[in-house]
Enzyme design. Sequence first.
Site, PDB file in Angstrom:
ATOM      1  N   ARG A 135      50.039 -49.007  -0.344  1.00  0.00           N
ATOM      2  CA  ARG A 135      48.542 -49.093   0.271  1.00  0.00           C
ATOM      3  C   ARG A 135      48.094 -47.728   0.191  1.00  0.00           C
ATOM      4  NH1 ARG A 135      50.697 -52.264   4.740  1.00  0.00           N
ATOM      5  NH2 ARG A 135      49.944 -54.299   4.078  1.00  0.00           N
ATOM      6  N   LYS A 187      35.818 -42.493  -8.456  1.00  0.00           N
ATOM      7  CA  LYS A 187      36.022 -44.052  -9.134  1.00  0.00           C
ATOM      8  C   LYS A 187      37.161 -44.100  -9.677  1.00  0.00           C
ATOM      9  CE  LYS A 187      31.240 -45.338 -10.132  1.00  0.00           C
ATOM     10  NZ  LYS A 187      30.233 -45.435 -11.288  1.00  0.00           N
ATOM     11  N   GLU A 233      28.332 -35.750 -21.551  1.00  0.00           N
ATOM     12  CA  GLU A 233      27.836 -35.674 -20.075  1.00  0.00           C
ATOM     13  C   GLU A 233      27.532 -34.408 -19.489  1.00  0.00           C
ATOM     14  OE1 GLU A 233      28.167 -38.562 -18.647  1.00  0.00           O
ATOM     15  OE2 GLU A 233      29.459 -39.542 -20.160  1.00  0.00           O
ATOM     16  N   LYS A 283      26.967 -33.346 -10.726  1.00  0.00           N
ATOM     17  CA  LYS A 283      27.777 -34.794 -10.306  1.00  0.00           C
ATOM     18  C   LYS A 283      27.885 -34.720  -8.928  1.00  0.00           C
ATOM     19  CE  LYS A 283      30.557 -38.468 -11.366  1.00  0.00           C
ATOM     20  NZ  LYS A 283      31.556 -39.126 -12.447  1.00  0.00           N
ATOM     21  N   GLU A 320      27.595 -45.791  -4.995  1.00  0.00           N
ATOM     22  CA  GLU A 320      26.613 -46.062  -5.896  1.00  0.00           C
ATOM     23  C   GLU A 320      25.639 -47.180  -5.579  1.00  0.00           C
ATOM     24  OE1 GLU A 320      28.017 -47.837  -9.608  1.00  0.00           O
ATOM     25  OE2 GLU A 320      27.306 -45.846 -10.558  1.00  0.00           O
ATOM     26  N   ARG A 356      23.097 -42.476  -7.108  1.00  0.00           N
ATOM     27  CA  ARG A 356      24.287 -42.212  -8.098  1.00  0.00           C
ATOM     28  C   ARG A 356      24.086 -43.112  -9.436  1.00  0.00           C
ATOM     29  NH1 ARG A 356      30.467 -42.131  -7.016  1.00  0.00           N
ATOM     30  NH2 ARG A 356      31.262 -41.821  -8.955  1.00  0.00           N
ATOM     31  N   ASN A 359      23.562 -42.901 -14.660  1.00  0.00           N
ATOM     32  CA  ASN A 359      23.479 -43.850 -15.686  1.00  0.00           C
ATOM     33  C   ASN A 359      22.727 -43.792 -16.650  1.00  0.00           C
ATOM     34  OD1 ASN A 359      24.839 -46.317 -16.293  1.00  0.00           O
ATOM     35  ND2 ASN A 359      23.122 -47.477 -15.536  1.00  0.00           N
ATOM     36  N   HIS A 396      23.257 -44.738 -20.497  1.00  0.00           N
ATOM     37  CA  HIS A 396      24.705 -45.487 -20.464  1.00  0.00           C
ATOM     38  C   HIS A 396      24.526 -46.794 -20.490  1.00  0.00           C
ATOM     39  CE1 HIS A 396      26.531 -41.791 -19.381  1.00  0.00           C
ATOM     40  NE2 HIS A 396      27.816 -42.172 -19.152  1.00  0.00           N
ATOM     41  N   HIS A 439      26.681 -47.642 -23.348  1.00  0.00           N
ATOM     42  CA  HIS A 439      27.712 -48.509 -23.206  1.00  0.00           C
ATOM     43  C   HIS A 439      27.862 -49.788 -24.134  1.00  0.00           C
ATOM     44  CE1 HIS A 439      29.279 -47.298 -19.022  1.00  0.00           C
ATOM     45  NE2 HIS A 439      29.849 -46.680 -20.004  1.00  0.00           N
ATOM     46  N   HIS A 465      33.269 -42.410 -26.484  1.00  0.00           N
ATOM     47  CA  HIS A 465      32.480 -42.657 -25.414  1.00  0.00           C
ATOM     48  C   HIS A 465      31.087 -41.585 -25.593  1.00  0.00           C
ATOM     49  CE1 HIS A 465      30.900 -43.786 -21.408  1.00  0.00           C
ATOM     50  NE2 HIS A 465      31.109 -42.527 -21.049  1.00  0.00           N
TER      51      HIS A 465
HETATM   52  N1  LIG Z   1      36.121 -42.399 -13.046  1.00  0.00           N
HETATM   53  C1  LIG Z   1      34.873 -42.034 -13.519  1.00  0.00           C
HETATM   54  O1  LIG Z   1      33.960 -41.739 -13.092  1.00  0.00           O
HETATM   55  C2  LIG Z   1      34.711 -41.858 -15.165  1.00  0.00           C
HETATM   56  C3  LIG Z   1      33.697 -41.309 -15.675  1.00  0.00           C
HETATM   57  C4  LIG Z   1      33.654 -41.090 -17.043  1.00  0.00           C
HETATM   58  C5  LIG Z   1      34.772 -41.705 -17.654  1.00  0.00           C
HETATM   59  N2  LIG Z   1      35.491 -42.478 -17.206  1.00  0.00           N
HETATM   60  C6  LIG Z   1      36.928 -43.008 -18.095  1.00  0.00           C
HETATM   61  O2  LIG Z   1      37.449 -41.951 -18.707  1.00  0.00           O
HETATM   62  C7  LIG Z   1      38.152 -42.525 -19.937  1.00  0.00           C
HETATM   63  C8  LIG Z   1      37.675 -41.595 -21.091  1.00  0.00           C
HETATM   64  O3  LIG Z   1      38.263 -40.134 -20.903  1.00  0.00           O
HETATM   65  P1  LIG Z   1      38.787 -39.314 -22.116  1.00  0.00           P
HETATM   66  O4  LIG Z   1      37.663 -39.227 -23.139  1.00  0.00           O
HETATM   67  O5  LIG Z   1      39.172 -38.152 -21.262  1.00  0.00           O
HETATM   68  O6  LIG Z   1      39.915 -40.017 -22.795  1.00  0.00           O
HETATM   69  P2  LIG Z   1      41.438 -39.941 -22.719  1.00  0.00           P
HETATM   70  O7  LIG Z   1      42.081 -39.725 -21.539  1.00  0.00           O
HETATM   71  O8  LIG Z   1      41.717 -41.231 -23.843  1.00  0.00           O
HETATM   72  O9  LIG Z   1      41.764 -38.545 -23.710  1.00  0.00           O
HETATM   73  C9  LIG Z   1      41.264 -38.599 -25.035  1.00  0.00           C
HETATM   74  C10 LIG Z   1      42.474 -38.366 -25.958  1.00  0.00           C
HETATM   75  O10 LIG Z   1      42.735 -37.070 -25.739  1.00  0.00           O
HETATM   76  C11 LIG Z   1      44.216 -36.633 -25.473  1.00  0.00           C
HETATM   77  N3  LIG Z   1      44.184 -35.570 -24.661  1.00  0.00           N
HETATM   78  C12 LIG Z   1      43.936 -35.294 -23.434  1.00  0.00           C
HETATM   79  N4  LIG Z   1      43.994 -34.010 -23.085  1.00  0.00           N
HETATM   80  C13 LIG Z   1      44.249 -33.199 -24.319  1.00  0.00           C
HETATM   81  C14 LIG Z   1      44.465 -31.874 -24.533  1.00  0.00           C
HETATM   82  N5  LIG Z   1      44.259 -30.985 -23.605  1.00  0.00           N
HETATM   83  N6  LIG Z   1      45.061 -31.620 -25.659  1.00  0.00           N
HETATM   84  C15 LIG Z   1      45.327 -32.517 -26.645  1.00  0.00           C
HETATM   85  N7  LIG Z   1      45.082 -33.648 -26.426  1.00  0.00           N
HETATM   86  C16 LIG Z   1      44.539 -34.334 -25.420  1.00  0.00           C
HETATM   87  C17 LIG Z   1      44.470 -37.775 -24.916  1.00  0.00           C
HETATM   88  O11 LIG Z   1      45.878 -37.939 -25.089  1.00  0.00           O
HETATM   89  C18 LIG Z   1      43.788 -39.046 -25.691  1.00  0.00           C
HETATM   90  O12 LIG Z   1      44.538 -39.467 -26.820  1.00  0.00           O
HETATM   91  C19 LIG Z   1      37.740 -43.826 -20.240  1.00  0.00           C
HETATM   92  O13 LIG Z   1      38.515 -44.665 -19.756  1.00  0.00           O
HETATM   93  C20 LIG Z   1      36.497 -43.853 -19.191  1.00  0.00           C
HETATM   94  O14 LIG Z   1      36.290 -45.221 -18.528  1.00  0.00           O
HETATM   95  C21 LIG Z   1      35.898 -42.450 -15.888  1.00  0.00           C
END
Ligand SMILES: NC(=O)c1ccc[n+]([C@@H]2O[C@H](COP(=O)([O-])OP(=O)(O)OC[C@H]3O[C@@H](n4cnc5c(N)ncnc54)[C@H](O)[C@@H]3O)[C@@H](O)[C@H]2O)c1
Length: 355
Positions: free
Chosen positions: A113, A135, A177, A215, A225, A229, A233, A236, A240, A255
């Site tokens: 939980r 989120k 972003e 943010k 949201e 918030r 978007n 996006h 997306h 992304h």
């Molecule tokens: N919660 C939210 O509000 C929110 C907002 C935007 C995106 N997201 C989510 O975030 C995700 C994308 O995040 P991301 O772009 O960080 O992707 P990711 O977590 O897949 O990281 C990208 C790549 O970089 C590598 N990596 C990470 N840090 C590193 C470092 N310091 N040195 C070398 N390699 C490194 C990872 O292993 C991976 O291969 C998506 O799933 C998306 O839905 C969430």
Amino acid sequence: MTILSLPQYDISIGPIGVKHLRWLQAQEYAGLAVLVDENTAEHCWPRLAPDLGGLNPQLIRIPAGERYKHLDTCRYIWEQLFAAGAGRNWCLLNLGGGVIGDMGGFCAGTFKRGIDFIQVPTTLLAQVDASVGGKLGIDFNDIKNSIGLFQDPAAVWADPAFFGTLPPRELRSGFAEIVKHALIADVDQWEQLRQLGDLESMDWATWVADSVAIKQRVVTEDPHERGLRKALNFGHTIGHAIESYFLFSETPLLHGEAIAAGMIAETWLSHQQLGLAAADLKAITAFLLRIYGHQIIPEDAFPTLLEYMRQDKKNEDSRINFSLLPAPGRVEVNRTAEPEEIGQALAFYNQQAMH
Ligand SMILES: NC(=O)c1ccc[n+]([C@@H]2O[C@H](COP(=O)([O-])OP(=O)(O)OC[C@H]3O[C@@H](n4cnc5c(N)ncnc54)[C@H](O)[C@@H]3O)[C@@H](O)[C@H]2O)c1
């Protein structure tokens, strides 16, 4: 070091060091687990391990990438927590990009939980976006982030030193972003961005702090949201859809690359619907093309993209929801557009290949 103090927790931006360790010790957690993927295990964990070693953390290692952001990986993480004897007073430290943060936070938020978790974002995208706002979630049946919850971390430690090992394409993706935050909320930031030479010479600590502040301001006013918030978007709705479309192609986009294309198309919609000045449309388009280049979207893919947009969980009824710019630094939420106009926006984006 910049500290943004929120009602429930602090976000620190800068080097992780003794202060963080002292804070962690003061929490008197019964145990600590650290979630890493194969890349952050290699590049990021060695930076933290000497400081945290004394706490005898349990390392949980998973494969890297969005492909693994699903329920089977969660099962593995929960199993590892049970195997380590984790109880309610444990903490999970999520060391990685947005995938680790979203999935680790989801696993922590639901384990027995809910246990505390700390976000230590290691990508630019995760530092300026994913780790702020509470989120959490995973992909389910190929629908992104369709299972999850809102829950705040105990702390966020964003250290730009992690970018040293990040592939340049990932850095550029996260930068989208920062551009978005400036365009929706801070015209001065946008003016500074326009003068930028290249991403290598950026003072990341300052940019991350300023961008996170935007943010954080938005999500504090509207944590679940319901209104404001949605401003986040911008770019996006179309972005997306572009991301989903190219996901199954030979040239998948990151992304931020898809969001950059989405921002160009939605800037055109802003010009059409809200009278954003032609000079601003030109400047924003030129800037995004300079950083991200161009990717033609086949015209016969437009209906598929529209279908993705219709499925967007931010729509309130059958209409497709947008957040658009009346001017740089300002945003209007709950705009809608008809399919024909959206097609024109995509066509405007495609025309930019010629320039
Ligand atoms: N919660 C939210 O509000 C929110 C907002 C935007 C995106 N997201 C989510 O975030 C995700 C994308 O995040 P991301 O772009 O960080 O992707 P990711 O977590 O897949 O990281 C990208 C790549 O970089 C590598 N990596 C990470 N840090 C590193 C470092 N310091 N040195 C070398 N390699 C490194 C990872 O292993 C991976 O291969 C998506 O799933 C998306 O839905 C969430």
